[in-house]
Design an enzyme around this catalytic site. Structure first.
Site, PDB file in Angstrom:
ATOM      1  CE  LYS A 162      -3.489   2.802   1.179  1.00  0.00           C
ATOM      2  NZ  LYS A 162      -4.669   3.074   0.415  1.00  0.00           N
ATOM      3  CE  LYS A 237      -3.143   6.643   8.071  1.00  0.00           C
ATOM      4  NZ  LYS A 237      -4.401   5.948   8.302  1.00  0.00           N
TER       5      LYS A 237
END
Ligand code: NAD
Length: 290
Positions: A162, A237
């Protein structure tokens, strides 16, 4: 299947609802968000997890995941699987998996790509780390919540996939936006720029599928005033997670580092918070070299 779902926010809410709609018995818990239709609300995370065959978590970050894991792991039945779908740091994913496995549970890190739209439509992509057995148990649920689940390897491999993917995405989005801003200043029409780049070696998902220039390419958040989509602070983030992982692994990631710095400035000092991450284009438009 008896499922507990902890974290019923923008992503978790629709994911839990899709599991319930498919006929599973879903009990949910969230500190703030209400349980969606078809999901029974529990009084605590531990209560939701008690007796569940699979516990899915969809939480803001690794620290919260670790805290929730401490509450639910002792409540879970041996052989059940803890499947975390949040985007968290690789370290936390591995620590939680080790804690779960030590308690006789299966554990998966299964972050997603596809955003709120994909969560609602059940078309997410899952990137999964953990054992074959745990993956086999949860696979039918991935098929309901998503269109694809790739088993990437052992614990932490899903989070690794990811953050590497999103590091590429952050870098290519910035490159695409700065190239549009340069093209503007060179007097090149944006549609012509798209027509060339989208079929040439500069093409990417950022250009071809999510073009940051309004009115050019397929419909994207740029055509909706840069309303997210994928908010700049969520990209920040993920870029921070990639840089934390790069530090831990001693990997040289200069482009990822610069992308993290640019998104940090954009979000914290340039009004980027709450805007789509492709709003880097209007940011570059207004700037010169100084
Ligand atoms: P969100 O803030 O809407 O939802 C998180 C939920 O967790 C909130 O409802 C919050 O009340 C709840 N929560 C926090 N602490 C809790 C606790 N201790 N116990 C129970 N519930 C608790 O966030 P989101 O957009 O749903 O994102 C969830 C995760 O998915 C994040 O890790 C995010 O990075 C990831 N993600 C989000 C997107 C997106 O487009 N929103 C895309 C991909 C991945």
């Amino acid at each position: 299947m008896k499922i507990a779902f902890i974290g019923l926010g923008n992503m978790g809410g629709p994911m839990a609802r899709n599991l319930a709609t498919a006929g599973h018995e879903v009990t949910g818990f969230d500190l703030a968000a209400p349980a969606p239709e078809g999901v029974r609300a529990a009084a605590s995370a531990a209560q939701a997890a008690t007796g569940a065959e699979v516990v899915v978590t969809m939480l803001p970050n690794g620290a919260i995941l670790r805290q929730v894991a401490q509450e639910i792991v002792p409540a879970m039945t041996a052989g059940a699987v803890l499947c975390d779908c949040s985007t968290v740091d690789v370290e936390s994913a591995r620590a939680v998996a080790a804690e779960a496995e030590a308690a006789g549970l299966g554990a998966l890190d299964a972050p997603v790509s596809g955003g709120v739209g994909g969560a609602a439509a059940g078309t997410l992509t899952f990137m999964v780390g953990g054992s074959d057995a745990a993956f086999a148990t949860v696979q039918p649920l991935f098929e309901i919540m998503g269109q694809k689940a790739v088993h990437c390897g052992g614990p932490g491999a899903g989070q690794a996939a990811k953050i590497c993917n999103n590091m590429i995405l952050g870098v290519t989005m910035i490159a695409t936006c700065e190239a549009f801003a340069l093209a503007d200043k060179l007097g090149l029409d944006r549609q012509k720029m798209f027509d060339v780049v989208s079929t040439s070696s500069g093409y990417s998902w950022s250009m071809n599928a999510y073009c940051p220039a309004p009115g050019v390419g397929p419909t994207s958040p740029a055509d909706n005033g840069y309303k997210p989509g994928f908010a700049a602070e969520l990209m920040l983030k993920d870029l921070r997670l990639s840089q934390q992982a790069a530090e831990d692994a001693d990997a040289d990631t200069p482009m990822g580092q610069l992308a993290a710095t640019l998104y940090e400035t954009f979000v914290e000092a340039e009004g980027g918070r709450g805007r789509d991450f492709s709003a880097m284009l209007p940011r570059f438009e207004t700037r010169g070299r100084g």
